[in-house]
Motif scaffolding. Sequence first.
Motif, PDB file in Angstrom:
ATOM      1  N   CYS A  63       0.826  -1.219   0.000  1.00  0.00           N
ATOM      2  CA  CYS A  63       0.000   0.000   0.000  1.00  0.00           C
ATOM      3  C   CYS A  63       0.853   1.258   0.000  1.00  0.00           C
ATOM      4  O   CYS A  63       0.507   2.256  -0.638  1.00  0.00           O
ATOM      5  N   VAL A  64       1.996   1.224   0.703  1.00  0.00           N
ATOM      6  CA  VAL A  64       2.895   2.381   0.713  1.00  0.00           C
ATOM      7  C   VAL A  64       3.439   2.633  -0.691  1.00  0.00           C
ATOM      8  O   VAL A  64       3.444   3.760  -1.194  1.00  0.00           O
ATOM      9  N   GLY A  65       3.928   1.584  -1.342  1.00  0.00           N
ATOM     10  CA  GLY A  65       4.446   1.743  -2.699  1.00  0.00           C
ATOM     11  C   GLY A  65       3.380   2.203  -3.666  1.00  0.00           C
ATOM     12  O   GLY A  65       3.637   3.051  -4.536  1.00  0.00           O
ATOM     13  N   LEU A  66       2.179   1.671  -3.538  1.00  0.00           N
ATOM     14  CA  LEU A  66       1.058   2.075  -4.390  1.00  0.00           C
ATOM     15  C   LEU A  66       0.745   3.555  -4.184  1.00  0.00           C
ATOM     16  O   LEU A  66       0.550   4.304  -5.163  1.00  0.00           O
ATOM     17  N   THR A 181      -9.123   0.238 -12.234  1.00  0.00           N
ATOM     18  CA  THR A 181      -7.749   0.757 -12.252  1.00  0.00           C
ATOM     19  C   THR A 181      -7.056   0.464 -10.929  1.00  0.00           C
ATOM     20  O   THR A 181      -5.884   0.059 -10.892  1.00  0.00           O
ATOM     21  N   LEU A 182      -7.785   0.682  -9.825  1.00  0.00           N
ATOM     22  CA  LEU A 182      -7.225   0.393  -8.511  1.00  0.00           C
ATOM     23  C   LEU A 182      -6.894  -1.088  -8.374  1.00  0.00           C
ATOM     24  O   LEU A 182      -5.824  -1.451  -7.849  1.00  0.00           O
ATOM     25  N   ALA A 183      -7.788  -1.945  -8.862  1.00  0.00           N
ATOM     26  CA  ALA A 183      -7.556  -3.391  -8.769  1.00  0.00           C
ATOM     27  C   ALA A 183      -6.307  -3.795  -9.544  1.00  0.00           C
ATOM     28  O   ALA A 183      -5.495  -4.602  -9.073  1.00  0.00           O
ATOM     29  N   ILE A 184      -6.154  -3.233 -10.753  1.00  0.00           N
ATOM     30  CA  ILE A 184      -4.966  -3.541 -11.562  1.00  0.00           C
ATOM     31  C   ILE A 184      -3.711  -3.055 -10.849  1.00  0.00           C
ATOM     32  O   ILE A 184      -2.678  -3.748 -10.807  1.00  0.00           O
ATOM     33  N   GLY A 185      -3.784  -1.847 -10.271  1.00  0.00           N
ATOM     34  CA  GLY A 185      -2.636  -1.299  -9.562  1.00  0.00           C
ATOM     35  C   GLY A 185      -2.238  -2.147  -8.369  1.00  0.00           C
ATOM     36  O   GLY A 185      -1.053  -2.448  -8.177  1.00  0.00           O
ATOM     37  N   VAL A 186      -3.225  -2.567  -7.579  1.00  0.00           N
ATOM     38  CA  VAL A 186      -2.932  -3.393  -6.402  1.00  0.00           C
ATOM     39  C   VAL A 186      -2.320  -4.722  -6.821  1.00  0.00           C
ATOM     40  O   VAL A 186      -1.310  -5.173  -6.249  1.00  0.00           O
ATOM     41  N   ALA A 187      -2.912  -5.372  -7.832  1.00  0.00           N
ATOM     42  CA  ALA A 187      -2.410  -6.665  -8.284  1.00  0.00           C
ATOM     43  C   ALA A 187      -0.988  -6.535  -8.839  1.00  0.00           C
ATOM     44  O   ALA A 187      -0.104  -7.350  -8.524  1.00  0.00           O
ATOM     45  N   GLY A 188      -0.759  -5.498  -9.661  1.00  0.00           N
ATOM     46  CA  GLY A 188       0.567  -5.309 -10.235  1.00  0.00           C
ATOM     47  C   GLY A 188       1.607  -4.997  -9.181  1.00  0.00           C
ATOM     48  O   GLY A 188       2.743  -5.500  -9.239  1.00  0.00           O
ATOM     49  N   CYS A 189       1.243  -4.156  -8.217  1.00  0.00           N
ATOM     50  CA  CYS A 189       2.173  -3.819  -7.143  1.00  0.00           C
ATOM     51  C   CYS A 189       2.514  -5.043  -6.300  1.00  0.00           C
ATOM     52  O   CYS A 189       3.680  -5.271  -5.944  1.00  0.00           O
ATOM     53  N   ALA A 190       1.498  -5.832  -5.964  1.00  0.00           N
ATOM     54  CA  ALA A 190       1.738  -7.031  -5.153  1.00  0.00           C
ATOM     55  C   ALA A 190       2.624  -8.028  -5.889  1.00  0.00           C
ATOM     56  O   ALA A 190       3.555  -8.600  -5.305  1.00  0.00           O
ATOM     57  N   LEU A 191       2.360  -8.215  -7.188  1.00  0.00           N
ATOM     58  CA  LEU A 191       3.161  -9.166  -7.967  1.00  0.00           C
ATOM     59  C   LEU A 191       4.600  -8.684  -8.099  1.00  0.00           C
ATOM     60  O   LEU A 191       5.548  -9.462  -7.899  1.00  0.00           O
ATOM     61  N   THR A 192       4.779  -7.407  -8.426  1.00  0.00           N
ATOM     62  CA  THR A 192       6.138  -6.869  -8.571  1.00  0.00           C
ATOM     63  C   THR A 192       6.878  -6.911  -7.241  1.00  0.00           C
ATOM     64  O   THR A 192       8.072  -7.233  -7.186  1.00  0.00           O
ATOM     65  N   GLY A 193       6.177  -6.599  -6.160  1.00  0.00           N
ATOM     66  CA  GLY A 193       6.794  -6.680  -4.844  1.00  0.00           C
ATOM     67  C   GLY A 193       7.218  -8.095  -4.498  1.00  0.00           C
ATOM     68  O   GLY A 193       8.299  -8.327  -3.941  1.00  0.00           O
ATOM     69  N   LEU A 211       7.836   0.917  -7.808  1.00  0.00           N
ATOM     70  CA  LEU A 211       8.286   0.958  -9.200  1.00  0.00           C
ATOM     71  C   LEU A 211       7.122   0.727 -10.154  1.00  0.00           C
ATOM     72  O   LEU A 211       6.940   1.478 -11.128  1.00  0.00           O
ATOM     73  N   PHE A 212       6.301  -0.262  -9.877  1.00  0.00           N
ATOM     74  CA  PHE A 212       5.174  -0.554 -10.765  1.00  0.00           C
ATOM     75  C   PHE A 212       4.208   0.622 -10.825  1.00  0.00           C
ATOM     76  O   PHE A 212       3.801   1.061 -11.912  1.00  0.00           O
ATOM     77  N   ALA A 213       3.843   1.175  -9.658  1.00  0.00           N
ATOM     78  CA  ALA A 213       2.874   2.273  -9.630  1.00  0.00           C
ATOM     79  C   ALA A 213       3.434   3.538 -10.275  1.00  0.00           C
ATOM     80  O   ALA A 213       2.709   4.264 -10.973  1.00  0.00           O
ATOM     81  N   THR A 214       4.719   3.810 -10.071  1.00  0.00           N
ATOM     82  CA  THR A 214       5.331   5.003 -10.661  1.00  0.00           C
ATOM     83  C   THR A 214       5.371   4.907 -12.176  1.00  0.00           C
ATOM     84  O   THR A 214       5.057   5.874 -12.884  1.00  0.00           O
ATOM     85  N   VAL A 215       5.758   3.758 -12.700  1.00  0.00           N
ATOM     86  CA  VAL A 215       5.790   3.572 -14.158  1.00  0.00           C
ATOM     87  C   VAL A 215       4.388   3.697 -14.740  1.00  0.00           C
ATOM     88  O   VAL A 215       4.176   4.352 -15.772  1.00  0.00           O
ATOM     89  N   MET A 216       3.418   3.110 -14.072  1.00  0.00           N
ATOM     90  CA  MET A 216       2.032   3.222 -14.542  1.00  0.00           C
ATOM     91  C   MET A 216       1.578   4.672 -14.564  1.00  0.00           C
ATOM     92  O   MET A 216       0.907   5.122 -15.496  1.00  0.00           O
TER      93      MET A 216
END
Length: 353
Positions: A63-66, A181-193, A211-216
């Motif tokens: 959540c912090v990274g997101l 969009t939030l769901a995609i962000g959470v899933a991508g952040c969790a996977l990348t983490g 990194l994932f959220a910033t690039v997005m």
Amino acid sequence: MNTGMILRTLMTLAIAAVGSIAFGFFDIPGGVLMGAAFVVMIAAMLGAPVTMPDGVRNVLFVCVGLSMGANVAPDTLQLIGQWPVTLVALALELVVIVALCGWMLHRMFRFDSGTAFLSSFPGHLSFIMALATAGVGNPRQIVIIQVERVMALTLFAPIGALFLPVGQYAGASSEPMALHTLAIGVAGCALTGWIFTRLRMPAGYVLGSMLFATVMKLTGNFHGALPPLLVDLTFVGMGALIGSRFAGITRAEVVQAAWGGTVSMVLTITVTTLFALAVSRFVSMPIGQLWLGLSPGGLESMGALGIALGYDTAFIAAHHVARLLMLTLAIPIVVVALKRYSPPPAPRSVTPR
């Protein structure tokens, strides 16, 4: 988790929520995070069985990274190109502050290198504390030094403004983020983490999700603002996590961190003032505007002072956004370097030698 662990975790979160609400009445920048951390810290030092399990910690890190990535301005790169001289000065100032304060805390106060340098970064408190609670430095001492810096700037910047020549920064309002969009962000952040963690990167869940959220965000695929409730819950949880690390802390540790924080705060304000004076010789801007743009205080408080004093708040906002972006890039590099090249921590003493 067993029933006892669940109950202790819920109790810790409840204590953190009380602290966040209490600090919220004073409109302190970062008050939700600081209030939660402070009250849980007091509870821990009084012997309350506060705790935050690793599973909950990892969720908070995502959540912090997101949150960090979602708050990156999409036009950051365009903003950076408008004030080249002052932005170069800002970058140099950050290097001087981190190097000087980090060296001082490590050599004079005998903090280990991770604690010394994470305590010296002027900004990204939640990110720094996430790294600290993931095993880089001593989170108990880092939070004391960082909170002292934020509190001092919040209290003294308005006083200093009285001596500057002559209100809340209003950034562009953002629509709520769509649920998909939030769901995609959470899933991508969790996977990348998770991937970063498997690769044994320090604080992998924080760095990977950031990194994932910033690039997005910078590629225009992460529109809208995060739900305020999610952001507040993240800060409450992080505060609970930070505060729970104070269980068993000694008075000597508190004294050492407080002394180090005071000296670090004075050095930071001095360096900022000297850079503002130096830059004022090369640009046609009021010294007060330069100081507010280069200061390591919160965007909200510095922007409010800029409006009250009739300064260019776009300049102030752009430089605070740039500062956070620079720190976003610099902190992981420094952390990785510390993990690889730092010698074992030196023994700590209570007073500077």
